[in-house]
Motif scaffolding. Structure first.
Motif, mmCIF file in Angstrom:
data_model
loop_
_atom_site.group_PDB
_atom_site.id
_atom_site.type_symbol
_atom_site.label_atom_id
_atom_site.label_comp_id
_atom_site.label_asym_id
_atom_site.label_seq_id
_atom_site.Cartn_x
_atom_site.Cartn_y
_atom_site.Cartn_z
ATOM 1 N N SER A 40 50.576 57.027 38.188
ATOM 2 C CA SER A 40 50.946 58.103 39.112
ATOM 3 C C SER A 40 50.876 57.632 40.556
ATOM 4 N N ASP A 41 49.927 56.772 40.860
ATOM 5 C CA ASP A 41 49.756 56.288 42.234
ATOM 6 C C ASP A 41 48.801 55.100 42.222
ATOM 7 N N ASP A 42 49.174 54.011 42.861
ATOM 8 C CA ASP A 42 48.249 52.882 43.054
ATOM 9 C C ASP A 42 48.443 52.315 44.459
ATOM 10 N N PHE A 43 48.409 53.222 45.418
ATOM 11 C CA PHE A 43 48.685 52.909 46.820
ATOM 12 C C PHE A 43 47.743 51.837 47.363
ATOM 13 N N PHE A 44 46.453 51.969 47.093
ATOM 14 C CA PHE A 44 45.485 51.051 47.679
ATOM 15 C C PHE A 44 45.281 49.775 46.859
ATOM 16 N N ALA A 45 45.380 49.884 45.531
ATOM 17 C CA ALA A 45 45.143 48.704 44.682
ATOM 18 C C ALA A 45 45.931 48.869 43.399
ATOM 19 N N GLU A 46 46.774 47.868 43.097
ATOM 20 C CA GLU A 46 47.702 48.002 41.981
ATOM 21 C C GLU A 46 46.974 48.065 40.637
ATOM 22 N N VAL A 47 47.520 48.871 39.756
ATOM 23 C CA VAL A 47 46.849 49.218 38.508
ATOM 24 C C VAL A 47 46.632 48.007 37.610
ATOM 25 N N SER A 48 47.451 46.974 37.710
ATOM 26 C CA SER A 48 47.292 45.811 36.833
ATOM 27 C C SER A 48 45.950 45.115 37.020
ATOM 28 N N ARG A 49 45.367 45.232 38.219
ATOM 29 C CA ARG A 49 44.072 44.590 38.464
ATOM 30 C C ARG A 49 42.971 45.178 37.578
ATOM 31 N N MET A 50 43.135 46.413 37.141
ATOM 32 C CA MET A 50 42.121 47.079 36.323
ATOM 33 C C MET A 50 41.913 46.370 34.991
ATOM 34 N N LEU A 51 42.908 45.617 34.528
ATOM 35 C CA LEU A 51 42.833 44.949 33.231
ATOM 36 C C LEU A 51 42.419 43.485 33.329
ATOM 37 N N ASN A 52 42.186 42.990 34.532
ATOM 38 C CA ASN A 52 41.812 41.595 34.726
ATOM 39 C C ASN A 52 40.554 41.268 33.914
ATOM 40 N N PRO A 53 40.603 40.251 33.053
ATOM 41 C CA PRO A 53 39.414 39.937 32.250
ATOM 42 C C PRO A 53 38.253 39.355 33.048
ATOM 43 N N GLU A 54 38.498 38.918 34.275
ATOM 44 C CA GLU A 54 37.429 38.374 35.111
ATOM 45 C C GLU A 54 36.598 39.513 35.714
ATOM 46 N N PRO A 55 35.333 39.252 36.078
ATOM 47 C CA PRO A 55 34.515 40.289 36.716
ATOM 48 C C PRO A 55 35.140 40.755 38.026
ATOM 49 N N ALA A 56 34.961 42.026 38.325
ATOM 50 C CA ALA A 56 35.479 42.565 39.590
ATOM 51 C C ALA A 56 34.748 41.929 40.760
ATOM 52 N N GLN A 57 35.494 41.703 41.847
ATOM 53 C CA GLN A 57 34.884 41.111 43.027
ATOM 54 C C GLN A 57 35.138 41.968 44.262
ATOM 55 N N PHE A 58 34.245 41.834 45.221
ATOM 56 C CA PHE A 58 34.408 42.482 46.521
ATOM 57 C C PHE A 58 34.470 41.384 47.567
ATOM 58 N N VAL A 59 35.520 41.393 48.379
ATOM 59 C CA VAL A 59 35.700 40.360 49.396
ATOM 60 C C VAL A 59 35.539 41.003 50.772
ATOM 61 N N PRO A 60 34.411 40.791 51.438
ATOM 62 C CA PRO A 60 34.215 41.385 52.757
ATOM 63 C C PRO A 60 35.294 40.943 53.739
ATOM 64 N N GLY A 61 35.794 41.882 54.510
ATOM 65 C CA GLY A 61 36.770 41.557 55.546
ATOM 66 C C GLY A 61 38.181 41.340 55.054
ATOM 67 N N LYS A 62 38.441 41.530 53.758
ATOM 68 C CA LYS A 62 39.796 41.320 53.245
ATOM 69 C C LYS A 62 40.553 42.640 53.250
ATOM 70 N N PHE A 63 41.644 42.687 54.022
ATOM 71 C CA PHE A 63 42.482 43.877 54.130
ATOM 72 C C PHE A 63 43.934 43.498 53.843
ATOM 73 N N ASP A 64 44.703 44.465 53.378
ATOM 74 C CA ASP A 64 46.142 44.271 53.275
ATOM 75 C C ASP A 64 46.830 45.363 54.094
ATOM 76 N N THR A 65 48.122 45.506 53.958
ATOM 77 C CA THR A 65 48.867 46.428 54.819
ATOM 78 C C THR A 65 48.502 47.892 54.573
ATOM 79 N N ASN A 66 47.917 48.208 53.417
ATOM 80 C CA ASN A 66 47.566 49.593 53.125
ATOM 81 C C ASN A 66 46.092 49.900 53.337
ATOM 82 N N GLY A 67 45.301 48.884 53.688
ATOM 83 C CA GLY A 67 43.885 49.140 53.936
ATOM 84 C C GLY A 67 43.010 48.082 53.306
ATOM 85 N N LYS A 68 41.780 48.461 52.982
ATOM 86 C CA LYS A 68 40.815 47.522 52.404
ATOM 87 C C LYS A 68 41.288 47.060 51.037
#
Length: 348
Positions: A40-68
């Protein structure tokens, strides 16, 4: 495009999985063919990332055109009635035991609740799936920030597609769908197939150790291993004996060729291996594991080499139809993949 120089990524801690999840397969793994079909909506982060078999990561200071930049599926803030959803095709049709709805790194932007519906569909057409007959298999379940939510599923039917609902919006870092593939080997009776492949319904029943890499289930994944962490590797054995794992075939069958792949294992591959087998009916995983010590030998001890595919045909004993195997490695080490090429038993 990033507007700031990102810092070092922070990886989410692994989930503390119950036994039923540890002995299941992630049916939503893209390596099995899982894919996000519609959202329905994946404005901030595309839905395909939800299925990534690797552990989720947080990258400080990383932004794209739509935000964090966030590692997962994240929708925008909903300003109208309704809720966000995503349709996911499972890698293989399967029986679902439960889920890990992982909101790691989503602190002020997690969904307050999530529900999951399922259907059986032949097509991946988005419009067809939107209009499908969906069955709720996980009712609306409260979610919290930055957490693994391990929830069981009471469904006893095999499914091909899921619809994940977030109420009303927010972000999910990872979705793990724990279950068991329902193979289609019955239709392949008489054909040469990999009887123990995960996509054909094979599963890891038990193993004595998996200190490095993945559990013994990694032996059954498609393709060759991607690195040394993509396989089954035990600790260095400091006492007599050997390491082992017990595997269940996707369907009863006769094995004609075995491949043992030690891809990427160079200073830590097993010196030798052997395989025992049996045709088992009834029992539990624990009782089958106990029985496995006394099964007949399908493949006598064979010398192994580093980083190589070892193929065995003439060495195999003619045991007839089997349902389970026990892979023994001497004394310890790592194996990337195991292939049991054979013919499924024809059903009357």
């Amino acid at each position: 495009m990033a507007s700031h120089t990102p810092g070092a990524p922070v990886f989410a801690p692994p989930a503390e999985l119950p036994d039923w999840a540890q002995r299941s397969v992630d049916l939503a793994n893209p390596r099995l063919g899982a894919k996000a079909i519609a959202v329905s909506d994946d404005f901030f982060a595309e839905v395909s990332r939800m299925l990534n078999p690797e552990p989720a990561q947080f990258v400080p200071g990383k932004f794209d055109t739509n935000g964090k930049w966030m590692d997962g599926w994240e929708s925008r803030r909903k300003r109208v009635a309704g809720h966000d959803w995503a349709i996911v095709r499972l890698g293989v049709k399967g029986l679902i035991r439960g889920f890990d709805i992982d909101t790691s790194h989503f602190t002020g932007n997690y969904p307050p609740a999530v529900s999951i519906e399922a259907c059986v569909a032949e097509s991946d057409d988005a419009e067809t799936l939107k209009a499908a007959d969906w069955t709720e298999i996980l009712p609306a379940t409260p979610c919290g920030p930055n957490s693994h939510h391990i929830v069981e599923c009471a469904s006893t039917q095999a499914w091909t597609h899921l619809r994940v609902n977030m109420y009303p919006d927010g972000g999910i870092a990872r979705l793990r769908v724990y279950g068991r593939p329902v193979g289609s080997l019955a239709a392949a009776a008489g054909e040469l197939v990999d009887l123990v492949a995960m996509e054909n319904g094979g599963r890891a029943v038990s193993w004595n150790d998996a200190s490095f890499g993945s559990s013994a289930a990694a032996l059954l994944l498609p393709g060759r291993g991607m690195n040394m962490g993509d396989g089954w590797e035990t600790r260095r054995r400091r006492e007599p004996g050997n390491d082992w794992c017990v595997l269940e075939l996707g369907a009863p069958g006769t094995v004609e060729k075995i491949e043992v792949d030690t891809a990427f294992f160079k200073g830590n591959y097993p010196d030798r291996c052997s395989i025992q087998a049996a045709c088992v009916s009834g029992g539990t995983d624990r009782s089958i594991t106990t029985q496995s010590m006394f099964w007949q030998t399908l493949l006598p001890e064979q010398k192994l080499e580093m980083d190589a595919i070892h193929t065995f045909t003439e060495q195999l004993a003619k045991l007839g139809t089997i349902t389970h195997v026990r892979l023994n490695i001497f004394p310890d080490g790592g194996v990337s993949r195991l292939r049991l090429w054979g013919k499924p038993e024809a059903k009357n």
